[in-house]
Design a protein around this motif. Sequence first.
Motif, PDB file in Angstrom:
ATOM      1  N   TRP A   1      -1.995   9.436  -7.684  1.00 45.58           N
ATOM      2  CA  TRP A   1      -1.958  10.716  -8.389  1.00 45.58           C
ATOM      3  C   TRP A   1      -1.760  11.863  -7.398  1.00 45.58           C
ATOM      4  O   TRP A   1      -2.248  11.811  -6.286  1.00 45.58           O
ATOM      5  N   SER A   2      -1.062  12.887  -7.849  1.00 46.27           N
ATOM      6  CA  SER A   2      -0.893  14.080  -7.021  1.00 46.27           C
ATOM      7  C   SER A   2      -2.154  14.929  -7.106  1.00 46.27           C
ATOM      8  O   SER A   2      -3.020  14.693  -7.961  1.00 46.27           O
ATOM      9  N   GLU A   3      -2.266  15.925  -6.244  1.00 41.27           N
ATOM     10  CA  GLU A   3      -3.431  16.813  -6.258  1.00 41.27           C
ATOM     11  C   GLU A   3      -3.552  17.565  -7.581  1.00 41.27           C
ATOM     12  O   GLU A   3      -4.650  17.907  -8.002  1.00 41.27           O
ATOM     13  N   SER A   4      -2.422  17.802  -8.245  1.00 43.36           N
ATOM     14  CA  SER A   4      -2.451  18.528  -9.521  1.00 43.36           C
ATOM     15  C   SER A   4      -2.720  17.605 -10.706  1.00 43.36           C
ATOM     16  O   SER A   4      -2.782  18.058 -11.842  1.00 43.36           O
ATOM     17  N   GLY A   5      -2.862  16.297 -10.436  1.00 45.22           N
ATOM     18  CA  GLY A   5      -3.200  15.357 -11.497  1.00 45.22           C
ATOM     19  C   GLY A   5      -2.038  14.576 -12.065  1.00 45.22           C
ATOM     20  O   GLY A   5      -2.225  13.727 -12.931  1.00 45.22           O
ATOM     21  N   GLY A   6      -0.829  14.847 -11.603  1.00 43.23           N
ATOM     22  CA  GLY A   6       0.335  14.110 -12.089  1.00 43.23           C
ATOM     23  C   GLY A   6       0.421  12.727 -11.462  1.00 43.23           C
ATOM     24  O   GLY A   6       0.042  12.533 -10.311  1.00 43.23           O
ATOM     25  N   GLN A   7       0.907  11.771 -12.242  1.00 45.26           N
ATOM     26  CA  GLN A   7       1.020  10.412 -11.722  1.00 45.26           C
ATOM     27  C   GLN A   7       2.245  10.281 -10.820  1.00 45.26           C
ATOM     28  O   GLN A   7       3.324  10.753 -11.141  1.00 45.26           O
ATOM     29  N   LEU A   8       2.034   9.639  -9.680  1.00 49.87           N
ATOM     30  CA  LEU A   8       3.106   9.354  -8.734  1.00 49.87           C
ATOM     31  C   LEU A   8       3.468   7.876  -8.843  1.00 49.87           C
ATOM     32  O   LEU A   8       2.907   7.145  -9.656  1.00 49.87           O
ATOM     33  N   ALA A   9       4.363   7.424  -8.003  1.00 46.40           N
ATOM     34  CA  ALA A   9       4.748   6.011  -7.992  1.00 46.40           C
ATOM     35  C   ALA A   9       3.538   5.151  -7.638  1.00 46.40           C
ATOM     36  O   ALA A   9       2.684   5.541  -6.846  1.00 46.40           O
ATOM     37  N   ASP A  10       3.463   3.988  -8.252  1.00 43.24           N
ATOM     38  CA  ASP A  10       2.380   3.049  -7.961  1.00 43.24           C
ATOM     39  C   ASP A  10       2.576   2.424  -6.595  1.00 43.24           C
ATOM     40  O   ASP A  10       3.679   2.399  -6.058  1.00 43.24           O
ATOM     41  N   SER A  11       1.492   1.876  -6.050  1.00 41.33           N
ATOM     42  CA  SER A  11       1.612   1.069  -4.851  1.00 41.33           C
ATOM     43  C   SER A  11       1.182  -0.348  -5.228  1.00 41.33           C
ATOM     44  O   SER A  11       0.411  -0.554  -6.168  1.00 41.33           O
TER      45      SER A  11
ATOM     46  N   GLY B   1       0.783  -1.229   0.000  1.00 39.37           N
ATOM     47  CA  GLY B   1       0.000   0.000   0.000  1.00 39.37           C
ATOM     48  C   GLY B   1       0.816   1.280   0.000  1.00 39.37           C
ATOM     49  O   GLY B   1       0.258   2.361  -0.136  1.00 39.37           O
ATOM     50  N   LYS B   2       2.126   1.177   0.140  1.00 37.30           N
ATOM     51  CA  LYS B   2       2.979   2.367   0.134  1.00 37.30           C
ATOM     52  C   LYS B   2       3.484   2.600  -1.292  1.00 37.30           C
ATOM     53  O   LYS B   2       3.985   1.671  -1.925  1.00 37.30           O
ATOM     54  N   PRO B   3       3.352   3.813  -1.803  1.00 35.93           N
ATOM     55  CA  PRO B   3       3.858   4.076  -3.145  1.00 35.93           C
ATOM     56  C   PRO B   3       5.361   3.847  -3.234  1.00 35.93           C
ATOM     57  O   PRO B   3       6.116   4.259  -2.354  1.00 35.93           O
ATOM     58  N   CYS B   4       5.776   3.151  -4.285  1.00 36.74           N
ATOM     59  CA  CYS B   4       7.209   2.960  -4.533  1.00 36.74           C
ATOM     60  C   CYS B   4       7.414   2.706  -6.022  1.00 36.74           C
ATOM     61  O   CYS B   4       6.616   2.029  -6.661  1.00 36.74           O
ATOM     62  N   SER B   5       8.463   3.265  -6.554  1.00 42.36           N
ATOM     63  CA  SER B   5       8.743   3.113  -7.974  1.00 42.36           C
ATOM     64  C   SER B   5       9.407   1.763  -8.231  1.00 42.36           C
ATOM     65  O   SER B   5       9.971   1.137  -7.327  1.00 42.36           O
ATOM     66  N   LYS B   6       9.349   1.328  -9.476  1.00 44.76           N
ATOM     67  CA  LYS B   6      10.030   0.088  -9.853  1.00 44.76           C
ATOM     68  C   LYS B   6      11.539   0.238  -9.675  1.00 44.76           C
ATOM     69  O   LYS B   6      12.217  -0.728  -9.338  1.00 44.76           O
ATOM     70  N   ALA B   7      12.046   1.457  -9.853  1.00 45.65           N
ATOM     71  CA  ALA B   7      13.476   1.707  -9.629  1.00 45.65           C
ATOM     72  C   ALA B   7      13.837   1.488  -8.157  1.00 45.65           C
ATOM     73  O   ALA B   7      14.891   0.928  -7.851  1.00 45.65           O
ATOM     74  N   MET B   8      12.940   1.907  -7.249  1.00 44.29           N
ATOM     75  CA  MET B   8      13.182   1.697  -5.811  1.00 44.29           C
ATOM     76  C   MET B   8      13.175   0.206  -5.478  1.00 44.29           C
ATOM     77  O   MET B   8      14.003  -0.267  -4.706  1.00 44.29           O
ATOM     78  N   ILE B   9      12.227  -0.527  -6.083  1.00 39.55           N
ATOM     79  CA  ILE B   9      12.166  -1.975  -5.853  1.00 39.55           C
ATOM     80  C   ILE B   9      13.423  -2.639  -6.386  1.00 39.55           C
ATOM     81  O   ILE B   9      14.032  -3.474  -5.710  1.00 39.55           O
ATOM     82  N   ALA B  10      13.834  -2.249  -7.585  1.00 34.98           N
ATOM     83  CA  ALA B  10      15.032  -2.824  -8.198  1.00 34.98           C
ATOM     84  C   ALA B  10      16.265  -2.595  -7.327  1.00 34.98           C
ATOM     85  O   ALA B  10      17.057  -3.510  -7.101  1.00 34.98           O
ATOM     86  N   GLU B  11      16.408  -1.388  -6.821  1.00 32.52           N
ATOM     87  CA  GLU B  11      17.559  -1.072  -5.976  1.00 32.52           C
ATOM     88  C   GLU B  11      17.525  -1.887  -4.683  1.00 32.52           C
ATOM     89  O   GLU B  11      18.543  -2.440  -4.254  1.00 32.52           O
ATOM     90  N   ALA B  12      16.355  -1.985  -4.075  1.00 34.83           N
ATOM     91  CA  ALA B  12      16.223  -2.711  -2.813  1.00 34.83           C
ATOM     92  C   ALA B  12      16.531  -4.201  -2.985  1.00 34.83           C
ATOM     93  O   ALA B  12      17.057  -4.831  -2.072  1.00 34.83           O
ATOM     94  N   LEU B  13      16.195  -4.742  -4.156  1.00 35.25           N
ATOM     95  CA  LEU B  13      16.393  -6.173  -4.392  1.00 35.25           C
ATOM     96  C   LEU B  13      17.674  -6.485  -5.156  1.00 35.25           C
ATOM     97  O   LEU B  13      17.961  -7.657  -5.412  1.00 35.25           O
ATOM     98  N   GLY B  14      18.408  -5.443  -5.540  1.00 36.33           N
ATOM     99  CA  GLY B  14      19.651  -5.655  -6.273  1.00 36.33           C
ATOM    100  C   GLY B  14      19.419  -6.218  -7.670  1.00 36.33           C
ATOM    101  O   GLY B  14      20.188  -7.038  -8.160  1.00 36.33           O
TER     102      GLY B  14
END
Length: 64
Positions: A47-57, A9-22
């Motif tokens: 999504w941000s309040e302005s409508g921009g997409q944030l990292a998925d959860s 349920g916490k937003p995180c990018s695929k890049a963050m997942i990749a780094e965490a898992l090596g």
Amino acid sequence: MAFVIEHEGKPCSKAMIAEALGRNKKTIDRLVANLKNGGLLVVEHTWSESGGQLADSYRLPRKK
């Protein structure tokens, strides 16, 4: 899957997942797609309040 459970349920990018898992980001992208298509992973877009997409959860599907 352990990463998803720990960060459910916490937003995180695929890049963050990749780094965490090596792993490579492309590997994570492929694994996420396969798990999602197999019904083993739920991807929730955020999504941000302005409508921009944030990292998925990510989370595991709810049992019926």
